[in-house]
Design an enzyme around this catalytic site. Structure first.
Site, PDB file in Angstrom:
ATOM      1  N   SER A   1       6.422  19.887  42.311  1.00 16.31           N
ATOM      2  CA  SER A   1       6.323  18.362  41.234  1.00 16.31           C
ATOM      3  C   SER A   1       6.574  18.950  40.087  1.00 16.31           C
ATOM      4  O   SER A   1       6.025  19.672  39.467  1.00 16.31           O
ATOM      5  CB  SER A   1       5.165  17.842  41.720  1.00 16.31           C
ATOM      6  OG  SER A   1       4.618  17.634  42.966  1.00 16.31           O
TER       7      SER A   1
ATOM      8  N   GLU B   1       4.865  17.881  35.138  1.00 18.70           N
ATOM      9  CA  GLU B   1       3.675  19.411  35.855  1.00 18.70           C
ATOM     10  C   GLU B   1       4.010  20.672  35.893  1.00 18.70           C
ATOM     11  O   GLU B   1       2.842  21.510  35.332  1.00 18.70           O
ATOM     12  CB  GLU B   1       3.381  19.182  37.251  1.00 18.70           C
ATOM     13  CG  GLU B   1       2.902  19.595  38.051  1.00 18.70           C
ATOM     14  CD  GLU B   1       2.263  19.167  39.257  1.00 18.70           C
ATOM     15  OE1 GLU B   1       1.915  17.581  39.654  1.00 18.70           O
ATOM     16  OE2 GLU B   1       1.715  19.798  40.308  1.00 18.70           O
TER      17      GLU B   1
ATOM     18  N   ARG C   1      -4.175  18.329  38.006  1.00 20.39           N
ATOM     19  CA  ARG C   1      -3.662  19.295  37.160  1.00 20.39           C
ATOM     20  C   ARG C   1      -4.022  19.222  36.318  1.00 20.39           C
ATOM     21  O   ARG C   1      -2.602  19.867  35.091  1.00 20.39           O
ATOM     22  CB  ARG C   1      -2.193  18.658  37.721  1.00 20.39           C
ATOM     23  CG  ARG C   1      -1.176  18.364  38.205  1.00 20.39           C
ATOM     24  CD  ARG C   1      -2.029  19.780  40.089  1.00 20.39           C
ATOM     25  NE  ARG C   1      -2.633  19.105  40.762  1.00 20.39           N
ATOM     26  CZ  ARG C   1      -2.604  18.296  41.576  1.00 20.39           C
ATOM     27  NH1 ARG C   1      -1.985  17.365  42.147  1.00 20.39           N
ATOM     28  NH2 ARG C   1      -4.155  18.116  42.129  1.00 20.39           N
TER      29      ARG C   1
HETATM   30  C1  LIG Z   1       6.795  25.405  47.491  1.00 25.27           C
HETATM   31  C2  LIG Z   1       5.815  24.773  45.822  1.00 25.27           C
HETATM   32  C3  LIG Z   1       4.762  23.416  47.171  1.00 25.27           C
HETATM   33  C4  LIG Z   1       3.942  23.118  45.967  1.00 25.27           C
HETATM   34  N1  LIG Z   1       2.514  22.600  46.497  1.00 25.27           N
HETATM   35  C5  LIG Z   1       1.422  21.892  45.169  1.00 25.27           C
HETATM   36  C6  LIG Z   1       0.995  21.194  45.287  1.00 25.27           C
HETATM   37  O1  LIG Z   1       0.801  20.563  45.819  1.00 25.27           O
HETATM   38  N2  LIG Z   1      -0.227  21.051  44.952  1.00 25.27           N
HETATM   39  C7  LIG Z   1      -0.456  21.512  43.941  1.00 25.27           C
HETATM   40  O2  LIG Z   1      -1.064  21.421  42.630  1.00 25.27           O
HETATM   41  N3  LIG Z   1       0.586  22.494  42.879  1.00 25.27           N
HETATM   42  C8  LIG Z   1       1.571  22.950  43.926  1.00 25.27           C
HETATM   43  N4  LIG Z   1       2.341  23.597  43.614  1.00 25.27           N
HETATM   44  C9  LIG Z   1       2.654  24.376  42.315  1.00 25.27           C
HETATM   45  C10 LIG Z   1       1.580  25.845  42.138  1.00 25.27           C
HETATM   46  O3  LIG Z   1       1.513  25.953  43.321  1.00 25.27           O
HETATM   47  C11 LIG Z   1       0.313  25.358  42.119  1.00 25.27           C
HETATM   48  O4  LIG Z   1      -0.383  24.858  40.380  1.00 25.27           O
HETATM   49  C12 LIG Z   1      -0.141  26.910  41.774  1.00 25.27           C
HETATM   50  O5  LIG Z   1      -1.848  26.704  41.612  1.00 25.27           O
HETATM   51  C13 LIG Z   1      -0.514  27.800  40.675  1.00 25.27           C
HETATM   52  O6  LIG Z   1      -0.672  28.540  41.038  1.00 25.27           O
HETATM   53  P1  LIG Z   1       0.241  30.453  40.659  1.00 25.27           P
HETATM   54  O7  LIG Z   1      -0.527  31.538  40.552  1.00 25.27           O
HETATM   55  O8  LIG Z   1       1.434  30.205  40.040  1.00 25.27           O
HETATM   56  O9  LIG Z   1       0.025  30.588  39.321  1.00 25.27           O
HETATM   57  P2  LIG Z   1       1.540  30.038  37.909  1.00 25.27           P
HETATM   58  O10 LIG Z   1       2.202  29.163  38.397  1.00 25.27           O
HETATM   59  O11 LIG Z   1       1.408  31.769  37.700  1.00 25.27           O
HETATM   60  O12 LIG Z   1       0.511  29.820  35.998  1.00 25.27           O
HETATM   61  C14 LIG Z   1       0.272  28.482  36.347  1.00 25.27           C
HETATM   62  C15 LIG Z   1      -0.844  28.741  34.847  1.00 25.27           C
HETATM   63  O13 LIG Z   1      -2.465  29.317  35.508  1.00 25.27           O
HETATM   64  C16 LIG Z   1      -2.664  29.807  34.371  1.00 25.27           C
HETATM   65  N5  LIG Z   1      -3.084  31.653  34.613  1.00 25.27           N
HETATM   66  C17 LIG Z   1      -2.388  31.709  35.964  1.00 25.27           C
HETATM   67  N6  LIG Z   1      -3.723  32.809  36.701  1.00 25.27           N
HETATM   68  C18 LIG Z   1      -4.259  33.156  35.343  1.00 25.27           C
HETATM   69  C19 LIG Z   1      -5.389  33.652  35.421  1.00 25.27           C
HETATM   70  N7  LIG Z   1      -5.681  34.494  36.054  1.00 25.27           N
HETATM   71  N8  LIG Z   1      -6.146  34.151  34.477  1.00 25.27           N
HETATM   72  C20 LIG Z   1      -5.694  32.898  33.179  1.00 25.27           C
HETATM   73  N9  LIG Z   1      -4.773  31.576  33.272  1.00 25.27           N
HETATM   74  C21 LIG Z   1      -3.629  31.943  33.951  1.00 25.27           C
HETATM   75  C22 LIG Z   1      -0.877  30.579  33.750  1.00 25.27           C
HETATM   76  O14 LIG Z   1      -0.714  30.639  32.693  1.00 25.27           O
HETATM   77  C23 LIG Z   1      -0.236  28.825  34.091  1.00 25.27           C
HETATM   78  O15 LIG Z   1      -0.447  27.999  32.998  1.00 25.27           O
HETATM   79  C24 LIG Z   1       3.462  23.842  44.339  1.00 25.27           C
HETATM   80  C25 LIG Z   1       4.659  24.671  44.179  1.00 25.27           C
HETATM   81  C26 LIG Z   1       5.647  24.920  44.915  1.00 25.27           C
HETATM   82  C27 LIG Z   1       6.763  26.131  44.493  1.00 25.27           C
END
Ligand SMILES: Cc1cc2nc3c(=O)[nH]c(=O)nc-3n(C[C@H](O)[C@H](O)[C@H](O)COP(=O)(O)OP(=O)(O)OC[C@H]3O[C@@H](n4cnc5c(N)ncnc54)[C@H](O)[C@@H]3O)c2cc1C
Length: 299
Positions: A224, A295, A175
């Site tokens: 998580s 996380e 992560r």
């Molecule tokens: C129901 C549910 C289940 C999930 N299951 C998992 C799982 O199994 N495994 C897992 O790893 N995660 C899981 N997650 C967490 C999450 O979905 C992941 O971490 C996902 O990769 C985050 O992507 P996001 O686009 O929502 O990023 P955001 O939450 O919007 O941002 C996350 C980080 O990335 C940065 N960021 C985003 N886009 C960019 C960009 N283009 N350039 C620079 N920085 C950027 C943001 O600034 C922030 O620091 C889950 C979440 C939910 C709600």
């Protein structure tokens, strides 16, 4: 912000909005407003925006789907950039590789890959993020994570220069990635495997079914809350062993399905979630001597 208001409206072709409620931009549906929300329409737009941000010394945050974020009730006083616009949502398949832009959602990446008879991303089924967020977080699960599949990542640094980071310069661990602080992720090349669409679909179904049985996937959450400790029981097991399932502060509750998920039952605030996090960390430390690390990211 008044200066930036007029300046940005003139400069940026994409959407610019002020006092944008971030509640609707996160999977937890919690948080105050962003002073400014911008969806650049192309790289030139993004470059101009970054120059203004630098000149005005504004704080900056990139949002993907906001599925790993807890936004404070006081909101964010800087500029939020979101790349979920058509210019940043293209996918180009070449043999067993795909070039994916940062604004593409993981579910789209997985289903489009399957349509091209390409697999290898099944571990990411049910992760509701974007490619940008997945790279930053090295999203994954017990069967793999995105980092090891990446050939290169293109970023725009805060000066507005586009830089390609090759595999050798990238580090992915649990992560975490070394993309933090490198600028805005624009696109990446990912290695895939030849796999018939039907086979991929049945693998995806299996992962989703398992998640449906063990995680509160139909409720509002950020996945998580804590990272698993490097050794010993998982964060969820530690929390469950403390009897904290269904512990509640306001409308924030430790999920009965998975103790490492906090769900928003409707009107939870960031303060409720933070208070619940404190209680969990304290209880787990007192009972197990383990300091649980977040996380999710607090904005
Ligand atoms: C129901 C549910 C289940 C999930 N299951 C998992 C799982 O199994 N495994 C897992 O790893 N995660 C899981 N997650 C967490 C999450 O979905 C992941 O971490 C996902 O990769 C985050 O992507 P996001 O686009 O929502 O990023 P955001 O939450 O919007 O941002 C996350 C980080 O990335 C940065 N960021 C985003 N886009 C960019 C960009 N283009 N350039 C620079 N920085 C950027 C943001 O600034 C922030 O620091 C889950 C979440 C939910 C709600």
């Amino acid at each position: 912000m008044l200066l930036i208001n007029s300046e940005l409206k003139n400069l940026i072709k994409g959407k610019v909005s002020y006092d944008e409620p971030l509640k609707r931009r996160t999977s937890l549906r919690i948080g105050g407003s962003a002073a400014c929300w911008v969806e650049p329409s192309d790289k030139e737009d993004l470059k101009k925006l970054l120059q203004v941000i630098k000149k005005e010394a504004l704080s900056l945050k990139v949002f993907g789907k906001g599925s790993n974020l807890l936004v404070k009730d006081s909101g964010f006083s800087g500029v939020v950039i979101n790349l979920e616009t058509p210019h940043f949502q293209k996918l180009v398949f070449k043999e067993k590789r795909v070039v994916a832009e940062a604004g593409v959602s993981l579910p789209t990446l997985i289903s489009e890959s399957a349509r091209h008879d390409l697999g290898g991303l099944e571990f990411a089924a049910g992760i509701p993020g974007t490619v940008g967020g997945a790279l930053m977080m090295n999203a994954g699960g017990k069967d793999g994570s995105i980092g090891p599949l990446v050939n290169w990542v293109e970023v725009m640094n805060l000066e507005g220069d586009t830089i390609r980071l090759e595999r050798d310069n990238l580090e992915f661990s649990y992560r975490r990635s070394n993309l933090m602080g490198r600028g805005i992720i624009l696109e990446t090349e990912i290695r895939l495997q030849k796999r018939e669409a039907l086979k991929t679909l049945s693998m995806l179904k299996e992962v989703i079914l398992e998640k449906g049985m063990t995680q509160p996937i139909s409720q509002l959450s950020a996945g998580s809350i804590f990272k698993n400790p490097p050794t010993g029981p998982s964060a969820g097991e530690l929390i469950e062993q403390c009897g904290l399932k269904e512990l509640r502060v306001g409308d924030a509750e430790v999920s009965y399905r998975h103790a490492n998920f906090i769900v928003n039952l409707g009107t939870a605030t960031a303060a409720d979630i933070l208070s619940l996090i404190d209680k969990i960390q304290l209880t787990v430390f007192q009972k197990h001597g383990v300091k649980l690390e977040l996380e999710i990211e607090i904005v």
